[in-house]
Design an enzyme around this catalytic site. Structure first.
Site, mmCIF file in Angstrom:
data_model
loop_
_atom_site.group_PDB
_atom_site.id
_atom_site.type_symbol
_atom_site.label_atom_id
_atom_site.label_comp_id
_atom_site.label_asym_id
_atom_site.label_seq_id
_atom_site.Cartn_x
_atom_site.Cartn_y
_atom_site.Cartn_z
ATOM 1 N N VAL A 97 -11.233 0.338 6.495
ATOM 2 C CA VAL A 97 -12.274 -0.666 6.258
ATOM 3 C C VAL A 97 -12.594 -0.706 4.768
ATOM 4 O O VAL A 97 -12.851 0.323 4.149
ATOM 5 C CB VAL A 97 -13.566 -0.349 7.049
ATOM 6 C CG1 VAL A 97 -14.661 -1.357 6.726
ATOM 7 C CG2 VAL A 97 -13.290 -0.342 8.550
ATOM 8 N N LYS A 151 -12.626 -4.575 11.727
ATOM 9 C CA LYS A 151 -13.302 -3.651 10.817
ATOM 10 C C LYS A 151 -14.760 -3.452 11.220
ATOM 11 O O LYS A 151 -15.287 -2.330 11.160
ATOM 12 C CB LYS A 151 -13.212 -4.187 9.387
ATOM 13 C CG LYS A 151 -11.789 -4.261 8.851
ATOM 14 C CD LYS A 151 -11.725 -5.007 7.532
ATOM 15 C CE LYS A 151 -10.302 -5.118 7.012
ATOM 16 N NZ LYS A 151 -10.213 -5.956 5.788
ATOM 17 N N ILE A 208 -13.067 1.066 -1.121
ATOM 18 C CA ILE A 208 -14.500 1.383 -1.118
ATOM 19 C C ILE A 208 -14.747 2.488 -0.086
ATOM 20 O O ILE A 208 -14.359 2.333 1.072
ATOM 21 C CB ILE A 208 -15.334 0.141 -0.765
ATOM 22 C CG1 ILE A 208 -14.965 -1.035 -1.680
ATOM 23 C CG2 ILE A 208 -16.821 0.437 -0.869
ATOM 24 C CD1 ILE A 208 -15.592 -2.351 -1.265
ATOM 25 N N GLU A 255 -1.517 -14.387 4.486
ATOM 26 C CA GLU A 255 -0.220 -14.482 5.146
ATOM 27 C C GLU A 255 0.175 -15.950 5.316
ATOM 28 O O GLU A 255 -0.644 -16.863 5.153
ATOM 29 C CB GLU A 255 -0.293 -13.813 6.521
ATOM 30 C CG GLU A 255 -0.669 -12.349 6.495
ATOM 31 C CD GLU A 255 0.420 -11.466 5.902
ATOM 32 O OE1 GLU A 255 1.588 -11.906 5.873
ATOM 33 O OE2 GLU A 255 0.097 -10.341 5.473
ATOM 34 N N VAL A 305 0.833 -1.209 0.000
ATOM 35 C CA VAL A 305 0.000 0.000 0.000
ATOM 36 C C VAL A 305 0.863 1.252 0.000
ATOM 37 O O VAL A 305 0.601 2.206 -0.744
ATOM 38 C CB VAL A 305 -0.963 0.006 1.202
ATOM 39 C CG1 VAL A 305 -1.787 1.291 1.228
ATOM 40 C CG2 VAL A 305 -1.888 -1.214 1.162
#
Length: 432
Positions: free
Chosen positions: A144, A216, A148, A201, A31
């Site tokens: 979250v 979340k 979106i 993972e 990210v």
């Protein structure tokens, strides 16, 4: 470092920022590198990438980052610098050291943008108060559902409604696994594929055990249902007990299976859970495949609102992070949504799918039906597929809506039957 040494971010909206704010990215993984890519290639007005902080920067360094960007392995020096960045983008994840970095940044009056759902779930209220006390901002729109805009949607688009229920698919790894199993793959094979693709993972427990979605959901509960809950109070069930036979039976019932995070107010109480559920094929939640996320809110005034899209991956999540950054420099602010402490109940009145594996003998169904009847639970259907050996026979019973506690008591009694080869699999059925 004193608060006065930090240039304040604009407090009111402005179309064109009057100056450029220095931005540091803490964590240059999937990210973080995507956020840097957007900042470099799109060059949003008012934002100037000045620092990248990561361990082992020699391994992370890339040639497309401008030469004036400082690479560092020392977060402390960046956070304490009087001429350092005004905005910290925290993308390392986890409770520590990310929590220490964010607290130090906010105390120094630096604003923070983060995608750290675990930190926000466990310490979000504390960090928001810290930001307010020091004239800083804390934004977490990417925490979250990745790319979106669920959090901005709740804070801005739905602030005028009274949300009574929220449910959704919040973990892309589980959705990838279950949607592949829906097509016939087995769990172990799909998990290995998810790990090879970087979706899971090496230890997938956080995802498949429901803990990622639980964090979340606790954030969404605070913003949508305006209730403060500790994530560990939310009941979770893993997807690991779901098998191919369950998808076959679900298909017979015109359903599929997805990991659903769900919270609603029932009789004045807040009920919440994260678990695999049967989802009717007519439900929008059944349409979500691969790593897609989806959230459905039900409002008292506005009815159902659906948020859907790519909930995982570097670029979609980075879009949410950069959108928060742009909002900051444009003077946009979060809407303060009041919330109050609440206790979680697991008591829901919903239909259930129960799969048994038995060594067949006379009286099994009667014994199961008797245990259910003693808790005033009505059977809806009995399904048994042909072709299975009698000493290893799977079959399914669906029951009409019943209280969770009553079904647990019945299943505890049923679990004592000598014919059972394993614990029954209990899945809630999401109502249309």
């Amino acid at each position: 470092m004193s608060q006065s040494s930090v240039s304040p971010l604009p407090s009111s909206p402005q179309t064109h920022p009057s100056r450029s704010f220095r931005v540091a990215i803490f964590g240059f993984g999937t990210v973080g590198s995507s956020v840097a890519r957007i900042l470099v290639e799109s060059a949003p007005a008012g934002l100037h990438l000045t620092h990248i902080v990561n361990r082992d920067i020699a391994r992370k360094r890339v040639d497309w980052i401008p030469s004036d960007v400082t690479w560092s392995e020392d977060p402390e020096s960046i956070l304490s610098s009087a001429n350092g960045p005004e905005i910290i983008v925290e993308l390392a994840g986890g409770l520590e050291p990310a929590g220490t970095w964010i607290r130090q940044a906010l105390t120094a009056g630096k604003s923070v943008v983060t995608a750290n759902k675990k930190l926000i779930a466990f310490h979000g209220l504390e960090l928001e108060r810290l930001a307010s006390d020091h004239g800083a901002h804390l934004l977490f729109g990417a925490a979250v559902a990745g790319g979106i805009p669920v959090i901005p949607g709740l804070e801005h688009g739905l602030a005028g409604d009274r949300v009574e229920r929220i449910e959704g698919i919040l973990n892309g790894t589980c959705n990838f696994i279950l949607s592949k199993m829906e097509l016939g793959a087995d769990y172990a094979t799909v998990l290995k594929e998810a790990q090879q693709l970087g979706y899971a993972e090496a230890d997938p427990t956080e995802d498949v055990g429901g803990f990622d979605a639980r964090a979340k959901l606790s954030i969404l509960i605070r913003l949508a249902l305006r209730a403060q809950v500790h994530p560990e109070e939310i009941e979770t069930c893993p997807i690991t007990d779901v098998t191919a036979i369950d998808f076959s039976y679900a298909n017979d019932l015109k359903c599929t299976i997805r990991q659903i995070a769900r919270a609603e107010r029932v009789d004045g109480q807040l009920a919440a859970t994260v678990r695999p559920m049967l989802v009717p094929l007519s439900s929008p939640l059944a349409w979500s495949h691969s790593t897609e996320n989806m959230v459905v809110t039900t409002g008292h005034y506005g009815g159902d609102v659906i948020f859907s899209g790519h909930g995982a991956g570097g670029h979609p999540t980075a879009v949410a992070v950069v959108s928060d950054l742009i909002g900051l420099v444009q003077g946009s602010c979060r809407i303060a949504i009041p919330s109050s402490p609440a206790k979680i109940s697991t008591e829901l009145e919903v239909p259930h799918y129960i799969r048994f594996l038995v060594s067949d003998r006379p009286g099994i169904v009667a014994a199961i039906a008797g245990a259910l009847a003693r808790e005033n639970i009505n059977l809806n259907a009995i399904l048994q597929k042909p072709g299975y050996p009698l000493d290893h026979l799977p079959f399914v019973i669906t029951v009409e809506p019943c209280r969770t506690s009553a079904l647990k008591r019945a299943l505890n009694e049923i679990a004592q039957l000598p014919a059972l080869l394993e614990k029954p699999l209990d899945l809630q059925i999401l109502e249309k």
